[in-house]
Motif scaffolding. Structure first.
Motif, PDB file in Angstrom:
ATOM      1  N   LYS A 177       5.367   8.320 -22.271  1.00  0.00           N
ATOM      2  CA  LYS A 177       4.301   9.043 -21.566  1.00  0.00           C
ATOM      3  C   LYS A 177       3.100   8.142 -21.304  1.00  0.00           C
ATOM      4  N   SER A 178       2.770   7.300 -22.293  1.00  0.00           N
ATOM      5  CA  SER A 178       1.644   6.367 -22.119  1.00  0.00           C
ATOM      6  C   SER A 178       1.925   5.401 -20.971  1.00  0.00           C
ATOM      7  N   THR A 179       3.143   4.855 -20.958  1.00  0.00           N
ATOM      8  CA  THR A 179       3.517   3.923 -19.891  1.00  0.00           C
ATOM      9  C   THR A 179       3.501   4.622 -18.536  1.00  0.00           C
ATOM     10  N   GLU A 180       4.004   5.840 -18.512  1.00  0.00           N
ATOM     11  CA  GLU A 180       4.009   6.615 -17.269  1.00  0.00           C
ATOM     12  C   GLU A 180       2.581   6.817 -16.757  1.00  0.00           C
ATOM     13  N   HIS A 181       1.651   7.104 -17.671  1.00  0.00           N
ATOM     14  CA  HIS A 181       0.259   7.321 -17.261  1.00  0.00           C
ATOM     15  C   HIS A 181      -0.342   6.063 -16.645  1.00  0.00           C
ATOM     16  N   TYR A 182      -0.090   4.919 -17.243  1.00  0.00           N
ATOM     17  CA  TYR A 182      -0.724   3.688 -16.765  1.00  0.00           C
ATOM     18  C   TYR A 182      -0.019   3.057 -15.572  1.00  0.00           C
ATOM     19  N   THR A 183       1.232   3.462 -15.303  1.00  0.00           N
ATOM     20  CA  THR A 183       1.967   2.798 -14.217  1.00  0.00           C
ATOM     21  C   THR A 183       2.364   3.722 -13.070  1.00  0.00           C
ATOM     22  N   SER A 184       2.310   5.038 -13.264  1.00  0.00           N
ATOM     23  CA  SER A 184       2.706   5.953 -12.193  1.00  0.00           C
ATOM     24  C   SER A 184       1.725   5.865 -11.024  1.00  0.00           C
ATOM     25  N   HIS A 185       2.257   5.886  -9.787  1.00  0.00           N
ATOM     26  CA  HIS A 185       1.370   5.749  -8.627  1.00  0.00           C
ATOM     27  C   HIS A 185       0.561   7.024  -8.374  1.00  0.00           C
ATOM     28  N   ASP A 186       0.843   8.098  -9.127  1.00  0.00           N
ATOM     29  CA  ASP A 186       0.044   9.320  -9.036  1.00  0.00           C
ATOM     30  C   ASP A 186      -1.113   9.327 -10.038  1.00  0.00           C
ATOM     31  N   SER A 187      -1.171   8.321 -10.909  1.00  0.00           N
ATOM     32  CA  SER A 187      -2.138   8.341 -12.006  1.00  0.00           C
ATOM     33  C   SER A 187      -3.457   7.669 -11.605  1.00  0.00           C
ATOM     34  N   TYR A 188      -4.495   7.972 -12.380  1.00  0.00           N
ATOM     35  CA  TYR A 188      -5.814   7.387 -12.128  1.00  0.00           C
ATOM     36  C   TYR A 188      -5.813   5.857 -12.223  1.00  0.00           C
ATOM     37  N   PRO A 189      -5.182   5.229 -13.252  1.00  0.00           N
ATOM     38  CA  PRO A 189      -5.231   3.763 -13.330  1.00  0.00           C
ATOM     39  C   PRO A 189      -4.691   3.068 -12.080  1.00  0.00           C
ATOM     40  N   CYS A 190      -3.536   3.542 -11.570  1.00  0.00           N
ATOM     41  CA  CYS A 190      -2.970   2.904 -10.372  1.00  0.00           C
ATOM     42  C   CYS A 190      -3.866   3.108  -9.157  1.00  0.00           C
ATOM     43  N   ARG A 191      -4.406   4.289  -9.015  1.00  0.00           N
ATOM     44  CA  ARG A 191      -5.279   4.555  -7.874  1.00  0.00           C
ATOM     45  C   ARG A 191      -6.563   3.734  -7.974  1.00  0.00           C
ATOM     46  N   LYS A 192      -7.022   3.497  -9.197  1.00  0.00           N
ATOM     47  CA  LYS A 192      -8.212   2.657  -9.391  1.00  0.00           C
ATOM     48  C   LYS A 192      -7.929   1.237  -8.910  1.00  0.00           C
ATOM     49  N   ILE A 193      -6.754   0.717  -9.248  1.00  0.00           N
ATOM     50  CA  ILE A 193      -6.376  -0.619  -8.774  1.00  0.00           C
ATOM     51  C   ILE A 193      -6.282  -0.623  -7.250  1.00  0.00           C
ATOM     52  N   ALA A 194      -5.683   0.428  -6.686  1.00  0.00           N
ATOM     53  CA  ALA A 194      -5.529   0.504  -5.236  1.00  0.00           C
ATOM     54  C   ALA A 194      -6.891   0.498  -4.540  1.00  0.00           C
ATOM     55  N   HIS A 195      -7.850   1.257  -5.053  1.00  0.00           N
ATOM     56  CA  HIS A 195      -9.176   1.302  -4.432  1.00  0.00           C
ATOM     57  C   HIS A 195      -9.937  -0.010  -4.628  1.00  0.00           C
ATOM     58  N   SER A 196      -9.619  -0.751  -5.692  1.00  0.00           N
ATOM     59  CA  SER A 196     -10.271  -2.052  -5.892  1.00  0.00           C
ATOM     60  C   SER A 196      -9.812  -3.066  -4.849  1.00  0.00           C
ATOM     61  N   ALA A 197      -8.689  -2.759  -4.164  1.00  0.00           N
ATOM     62  CA  ALA A 197      -8.183  -3.664  -3.129  1.00  0.00           C
ATOM     63  C   ALA A 197      -9.095  -3.726  -1.915  1.00  0.00           C
ATOM     64  N   LYS A 198     -10.007  -2.768  -1.795  1.00  0.00           N
ATOM     65  CA  LYS A 198     -10.945  -2.784  -0.663  1.00  0.00           C
ATOM     66  C   LYS A 198     -11.782  -4.050  -0.649  1.00  0.00           C
ATOM     67  N   THR A 199     -12.019  -4.625  -1.816  1.00  0.00           N
ATOM     68  CA  THR A 199     -12.867  -5.821  -1.908  1.00  0.00           C
ATOM     69  C   THR A 199     -12.059  -7.099  -2.102  1.00  0.00           C
ATOM     70  N   GLY A 200     -10.730  -7.021  -1.914  1.00  0.00           N
ATOM     71  CA  GLY A 200      -9.919  -8.229  -1.922  1.00  0.00           C
ATOM     72  C   GLY A 200      -9.009  -8.390  -3.126  1.00  0.00           C
ATOM     73  N   PRO A 201      -8.154  -9.436  -3.101  1.00  0.00           N
ATOM     74  CA  PRO A 201      -7.161  -9.640  -4.159  1.00  0.00           C
ATOM     75  C   PRO A 201      -7.765  -9.948  -5.528  1.00  0.00           C
ATOM     76  N   ALA A 202      -8.943 -10.585  -5.570  1.00  0.00           N
ATOM     77  CA  ALA A 202      -9.542 -10.940  -6.867  1.00  0.00           C
ATOM     78  C   ALA A 202      -9.817  -9.694  -7.697  1.00  0.00           C
ATOM     79  N   THR A 203     -10.403  -8.676  -7.074  1.00  0.00           N
ATOM     80  CA  THR A 203     -10.716  -7.452  -7.819  1.00  0.00           C
ATOM     81  C   THR A 203      -9.448  -6.671  -8.177  1.00  0.00           C
ATOM     82  N   VAL A 204      -8.404  -6.793  -7.350  1.00  0.00           N
ATOM     83  CA  VAL A 204      -7.117  -6.168  -7.691  1.00  0.00           C
ATOM     84  C   VAL A 204      -6.562  -6.782  -8.978  1.00  0.00           C
ATOM     85  N   ILE A 205      -6.611  -8.101  -9.049  1.00  0.00           N
ATOM     86  CA  ILE A 205      -6.077  -8.805 -10.218  1.00  0.00           C
ATOM     87  C   ILE A 205      -6.913  -8.508 -11.460  1.00  0.00           C
ATOM     88  N   ILE A 206      -8.230  -8.529 -11.314  1.00  0.00           N
ATOM     89  CA  ILE A 206      -9.112  -8.232 -12.456  1.00  0.00           C
ATOM     90  C   ILE A 206      -8.866  -6.814 -12.962  1.00  0.00           C
TER      91      ILE A 206
END
Length: 742
Positions: free
Chosen positions: A356-385
């Motif tokens: 369940k923990s892994t599902e939360h952090y890796t599912s594309h419906d979850s907040y962590p993945c969406r946070k990474i996706a929205h960080s892509a607005k400012t480029g690859p560096a923020t995606v990686i960070i």
């Protein structure tokens, strides 16, 4: 009255049942329509490339196995410091591990085209073929494992039939542990080699195809596409099958060895403790079949409903095993059966929480993945960070869960909640049983894991065959879910590795005791000199408790040998990851250059007027994987041996403890970061944060390429490294006893 000897036959029976159903699922899948001629041609390309790679890999692995077998034979039959069964057990473990991976990969390469064709009709039809094809791998792994374990136990019990029961069980279980090294070494080659192959192709395809050329994923104009699809099979199916085969065997064998030691004073209880983990695994194999049939969805199912269907199968099997194991333990009549049952339930709960923990952090419906996706607005560096940060945070729940699970399993099995060490053997047996409980649903959980690469290949087939966009939408839905189930499977494997490695540490002690007895018989000495200041009678060492044994060899944090081992063990995890990451980088660099060359020199590729040279890309990935997998694998084998020769038993204990602590946390971090980056990219491709072709999408693709070796090469290989070093230490315990410089 049913005796424990009668119950033993449940083990081979479960093995046969699992293999029969694996065969049924395979032939039912083969009976499905593979689609039109283009779909069949693409599937043949992928199948031939995967089989060619695996044949080449097995040739190289065979050379290593022959060399190591010769060394073991020399130690056993010339120097008499090795168990004479080791060479045969080593070969057996490696053979069955490789066979499990081969069967799984063969199934996957036949299934992907059929899944794509089924998705032309409905999502549920595609899910059924993909999942049950994945179940072939899951059932093959547990079936072959049960067959190997049952056969070895029966043969050794017959061979040592004249020996007193308690000592016979100790000898049998410590001997059986050695075939775990063969399984672990084969798994490491498969995971590292397959991981390098698939990620070199994936990175090359993404960077040049998606980012530079702006063409879709799995577009037939991309020369690396076939290699990418081949890699999904050799890395995520064959590699994963070999990986979890050795995890499954390792947990059962370590628990059996600990059971023999914990109940040595009561022979009739010892045989029950030895067979209990095997019987729990057999019971789990049977009940996992019910879970397979519980996985189905209705037409038009959403992503959430797909995940719920897979979870329904896993939860049903887990619940049934929790109930049925209570009755089985009562029937067996094992001492403190309620506490042992509590350890089994603890293991099941630990697996579910980590999933369940892994599902939360890796599912594309979850907040962590969406946070990474929205960080892509400012480029690859923020995606990686962002991805690295989320991966680091994601280690918290799995680590705490394993800590709590270890405490509960130890306390429930031993009754020693103050951890005084009075019942340490029984407590460690409980930890091993928890690992068996966690892996008892492997036939089903591995099906959900293998389902992912099959769905991914189905999407590639649909894209290259230019099927209706609705078909690709359905395969993408299966694939996105597959990314989550694959990440969950990796977390599951890593968590079970942590529990199994703890049990293997204790098993190392039992193997040392047996080795000291062999040394005494070979040399005629009754006094064993530990160092210049400490000498102990062999009879005292062979019957010493775990606490006494650790005292004899001065395995404490104040011993510099232990501390040096801890540092080297922690370093090994990072060194191993560095080697495998760089290997992917070098192979990917060659792939990028080749794809660029073809786009430049073969006129008409991008317009669809000319066909790319797919074979050349497969050859580049194959050559890179075969060359690069050797050094990390050799390093994992020679380090425990060298540590034992230089610093003896204390140094080996430090090495294994340091490798376990650092490797577990690092593996969770890498697997979750990689999974989160991958699904963040897929979230954008679904039309969010700019959608495909946007600058955000290009940034997410770069993040995904960084995550590729994280989640599919270095991360999942670490759990094998942890157990392989333990297995090597166990198998070479005789060398530790005979030769130590300091």
């Amino acid at each position: 009255m049913i005796t424990i000897q009668d119950l033993f036959w449940l083990i081979p029976s479960a093995s046969v049942l699992a293999l029969i159903f694996a065969g049924i699922f395979f032939y039912r899948m083969k009976a499905q329509d593979e689609g039109n001629e283009v779909m069949k041609m693409i599937a043949r390309h992928v199948r031939s490339g995967a089989m060619a790679y695996l044949r080449q890999q097995y040739k190289i692995v065979a050379i290593f196995f022959v060399l190591i077998t010769v060394v073991f034979a020399f130690l056993a039959y010339c120097l008499h410091i090795q168990n004479p069964w080791v060479p045969f057990a080593f070969i057996s473990g490696g053979f069955f591990s490789g066979l499990a991976g081969y069967i799984g990969m063969k199934t996957a390469t036949y299934a992907s085209g059929r899944v794509a064709n089924a998705c032309r009709h409905s999502l549920d039809a595609g899910l059924q073929i993909a999942f049950r094809s994945g179940a072939v791998l899951g059932l093959t792994v547990v079936g072959l494992a049960m067959l190997d374990i049952g056969a070895w136990y029966w043969v050794l019990d017959w061979f040592y039939g004249d020996m007193e029961l308690s000592m016979r069980l100790v000898v049998i279980t410590t001997t059986m542990l050695t075939f775990g090294m063969g399984a672990s070494l084969q798994a490491l080659f498969a995971r590292v080699g397959g991981g390098i192959f698939t990620k070199a192709a994936d990175v090359g395809a993404d960077l040049v195809g998606k980012v530079e050329a702006g063409i879709p994923e799995d577009d037939p104009r991309n020369p690396a596409t076939i290699a990418d699809n081949v890699g999904d099979n050799v890395g995520d199916v064959a590699g994963m099958g070999a990986d979890l085969y050795e995890s499954y065997c390792g947990s059962i064998l370590a628990s059996a060895a600990l059971g023999a030691a914990a109940y040595m004073a009561v022979p009739e209880m010892a045989i029950k403790a030895v067979l209990t983990p095997m019987l729990i695994a057999a019971l789990g194999t049977i009940l996992s079949l019910l879970g397979v049939y519980a996985v189905r969805v209705k037409r038009g199912a959403s992503q959430t409903e797909l995940m719920a269907a897979l979870n329904r199968g896993i939860n049903l099997s887990s619940f049934l095993i929790a109930i049925a194991s209570a009755f089985l333990l009562q029937l067996i009549g094992l001492d403190n059966w309620a506490g042992i049952w509590g350890a089994i339930v603890t293991g099941l709960a630990v697996g579910i929480v980590i999933g369940k923990s892994t599902e939360h952090y890796t599912s594309h419906d979850s907040y962590p993945c969406r946070k990474i996706a929205h960080s892509a607005k400012t480029g690859p560096a923020t995606v990686i960070i962002s991805g690295i940060g989320i991966g680091m945070i994601s280690t918290c729940i799995p680590v705490i869960t394993v800590v709590v699970g270890t405490v509960l399993a130890y306390g429930l099995a031993s009754g020693d909640w103050h951890f005084t060490g009075a019942e340490m053997s029984k407590g460690l047996y409980g930890i091993g049983i928890a690992a068996v409980g966690m892996l008892s649903t492997l036939g089903l959980t591995l099906a959900t894991d293998a389902y992912g690469p099959i769905s991914d290949n189905a999407g590639g087939n649909a894209e290259m065959s230019k099927l209706d966009p609705e078909v690709r939408r359905r395969t993408d839905a299966l694939d996105a879910l597959g990314n989550t189930t694959a990440a969950t499977g990796k977390g599951f494997a890593i968590g079970s590795a942590a529990l199994t490695a703890l049990a293997l540490l204790a098993s190392y002690i039992e193997e040392l005791k047996i080795s000291i007895l062999h040394w005494s018989e070979a040399t005629g000495n009754t006094i064993y000199k530990i160092n210049d200041a400490v000498s102990v009678e062999v009879s005292k060492i062979s019957t010493a408790s775990l606490s006494d044994f650790m005292g004899y060899f001065q395995v404490t944090l104040m011993n510099p040998k232990v501390l040096m081992g801890l540092f080297v063990g922690a370093m090994m995890s990072f060194m191993f990851c560095g080697l495998t990451m760089n290997a992917v980088g070098r192979a990917a660099e060659k792939m990028v250059k080749e794809v660029r060359r073809q786009f430049k020199e073969i006129k008409g590729i991008l317009t669809g007027e000319a066909e790319p040279d797919y074979v050349r890309c497969v050859e580049i990935s194959t050559a890179g994987a075969q060359h690069e997998m050797i050094w990390p694998s050799v390093l994992a084998v020679i380090t425990p041996i060298c540590m034992g020769i230089v610093f003896g038993v204390p140094g080996v204990f430090g090495l294994l403890a340091g490798g376990l602590a650092s490797g577990f946390v690092l593996a969770v971090f890498m697997a979750n970061s990689g999974g989160a980056w991958d699904n963040a990219k897929k979230y954008i491709e679904q039309g969010h944060v700019g959608g495909k072709g946007s600058e955000s999408h290009k940034a997410a693709v770069i993040g995904d390429t960084v995550g590729d070796p994280f989640k599919d090469t270095s991360g999942p290989s670490l759990n094998i490294l942890i157990k392989l070093m333990s297995m090597v230490a166990i198998v070479t315990a005789g060398v530790n006893i005979a030769v130590t410089l300091f």
